[in-house]
Motif scaffolding. Structure first.
Motif, mmCIF file in Angstrom:
data_model
loop_
_atom_site.group_PDB
_atom_site.id
_atom_site.type_symbol
_atom_site.label_atom_id
_atom_site.label_comp_id
_atom_site.label_asym_id
_atom_site.label_seq_id
_atom_site.Cartn_x
_atom_site.Cartn_y
_atom_site.Cartn_z
ATOM 1 N N HIS A 150 0.883 -1.283 0.198
ATOM 2 C CA HIS A 150 0.205 -0.059 0.185
ATOM 3 C C HIS A 150 0.609 1.521 -0.288
ATOM 4 O O HIS A 150 0.438 2.322 0.411
ATOM 5 C CB HIS A 150 -0.829 -0.077 1.322
ATOM 6 N N LEU A 151 1.981 1.056 -0.886
ATOM 7 C CA LEU A 151 2.703 2.248 -0.910
ATOM 8 C C LEU A 151 2.202 3.274 -1.893
ATOM 9 O O LEU A 151 1.937 2.872 -3.410
ATOM 10 C CB LEU A 151 4.163 2.055 -0.886
ATOM 11 N N GLN A 152 2.780 4.980 -1.736
ATOM 12 C CA GLN A 152 2.042 5.652 -2.573
ATOM 13 C C GLN A 152 3.185 5.309 -4.071
ATOM 14 O O GLN A 152 4.478 5.502 -3.291
ATOM 15 C CB GLN A 152 2.054 7.005 -2.579
ATOM 16 N N TYR A 153 2.747 5.976 -4.859
ATOM 17 C CA TYR A 153 3.064 6.007 -5.955
ATOM 18 C C TYR A 153 4.182 4.069 -5.962
ATOM 19 O O TYR A 153 5.559 4.572 -6.578
ATOM 20 C CB TYR A 153 4.592 7.427 -5.944
ATOM 21 N N TRP A 154 3.171 3.516 -6.350
ATOM 22 C CA TRP A 154 4.291 2.123 -5.653
ATOM 23 C C TRP A 154 4.694 1.937 -7.349
ATOM 24 O O TRP A 154 5.674 1.168 -7.649
ATOM 25 C CB TRP A 154 3.237 1.131 -5.859
ATOM 26 N N PRO A 155 4.740 2.443 -8.470
ATOM 27 C CA PRO A 155 5.249 2.088 -10.087
ATOM 28 C C PRO A 155 6.841 2.173 -9.877
ATOM 29 O O PRO A 155 7.751 1.948 -10.489
ATOM 30 C CB PRO A 155 4.741 2.895 -10.782
ATOM 31 N N ALA A 156 6.985 3.304 -8.877
ATOM 32 C CA ALA A 156 8.249 3.979 -9.205
ATOM 33 C C ALA A 156 9.090 2.966 -8.301
ATOM 34 O O ALA A 156 10.338 2.874 -8.899
ATOM 35 C CB ALA A 156 8.547 5.340 -7.449
ATOM 36 N N ALA A 157 9.054 1.771 -7.787
ATOM 37 C CA ALA A 157 9.470 0.964 -7.098
ATOM 38 C C ALA A 157 9.905 -0.457 -7.830
ATOM 39 O O ALA A 157 11.201 -0.531 -8.653
ATOM 40 C CB ALA A 157 8.594 0.098 -6.287
#
Length: 327
Positions: free
Chosen positions: A25-32
């Protein structure tokens, strides 16, 4: 179209990183996933080093960003000031690889207009997930020992050809054309030898970079030894080109060069060959004096060649007794 292992690891790793960040449930998860793409390297150790330096780079970036946004506000000017300060600092500490990635994470602060602990934690976790998945992906590396062995074989084949060619030169060519051909062929083999040593050394470095828990110096020592022998072979070939005629000692040296070519192998200690060369050196000392200036110059070059060849064998013997015997 060829899809390599690194491409596969990058694609799979990025997908896994995005899924992990999403289910956390991290925000901006595509950045990972992007962080993983930018963090997969050619070797395991380089991936670890990159991840470590990027963590430091990110921490510095966050600190500068927090100060900039708090003093100026969450706007383009503050972001510009952040970059104006962060880039020189990153350059100063050789953290250039983390500039783009850290800047992208800082834009999330700008978008959310917040540098609260929640957002600092969110961005830090994106970095940990992306870099962590990249490190795990880089634990799966192909075994390079078979490739290194092919270069070892190429090195020894070239050395055999060089020694055989030198033996023929010592026995004397039937005409100048044949002699010139022998010399050219010898230098061609010497060039091939250097290429094989350089390539083998490069792959050895890469192999060692993939060893996390243990590091075997055998291959590094092997190619270092062969490179030192290469330099001696070059000197020996230069000596050969200064010998215009064949004398009695030439045949004895030619014989031992051929014997070495036949016995050349990674696991040969060269002890017997060294003893034979030392016997030849003693015969040089007790032989009758040269009868002419030409014979004197020929024997001087032969003696110099023989000394270099003795050192050539000693290098291999030292390698065998110190390095090879430990593996």
């Amino acid at each position: 179209m060829r899809i390599g292992l690194r491409t596969i690891k990058t694609a799979v790793g990025a997908a896994i990183a995005i899924l992990v960040a999403y289910y956390m449930h991290l925000q901006y998860w595509p950045a990972a996933g992007i962080i993983t793409v930018l963090s997969v390297q050619n070797t395991t150790k380089s991936s670890l080093r990159l991840a470590f330096f990027r963590v430091i780079s990110t921490a510095i970036a966050f600190l500068i960003a927090i100060i900039s946004f708090h003093l100026i506000g969450y706007n383009a000017i503050a972001f510009g000031v952040f970059l104006l300060l962060f880039i020189p600092v990153a350059d100063m500490f050789n953290l250039q690889d983390g500039i783009i990635l850290s800047a992208v994470l800082v834009t999330h602060f700008l978008i959310e207009r917040s540098t609260s602990w929640y957002w600092i934690g969110n961005e830090s976790l994106l970095m940990v997930v992306g870099a962590g998945i990249a490190i795990i992906a880089n634990l799966f590396m192909p075994n390079l020992e078979d490739r290194i062995s092919t270069y070892q074989a190429a090195v020894e084949d070239s050395m055999r050809a060089i020694l055989e060619n030198m033996s023929q030169q010592l026995l004397g060519a039937a005409d100048e054309t044949k002699k010139a051909d022998l010399i050219k062929t010898s230098w061609d083999h010497i060039s091939d030898l250097k290429i094989a040593i350089n390539d083998g050394t490069a792959w050895t470095v890469r192999h060692n970079e993939n060893q996390l828990l243990s590091e075997n110096d055998y291959y590094r020592a092997y190619f270092e030894m062969r490179n030192n022998q290469y330099e001696l072979l070059r000197q020996m070939q230069n000596s050969l080109e200064k010998i215009p005629a064949t004398v009695l000692q030439s045949k004895a040296i030619a014989k031992i060069l051929t014997q070495t070519a036949n016995d050349l192998a990674e696991d040969n200690s060269t002890k017997d060959l060294i003893e034979n060369v030392e016997i030849l050196q003693q015969k040089f000392h007790v032989s009758a004096l040269p009868k002419s200036r030409e014979e004197f110059e020929i024997r001087a070059q032969l003696y110099y060649l023989l000394n270099n060849f003795h050192q050539f064998l000693r290098l291999k013997h030292t390698f065998y007794t110190i390095v090879a015997s430990q593996n």
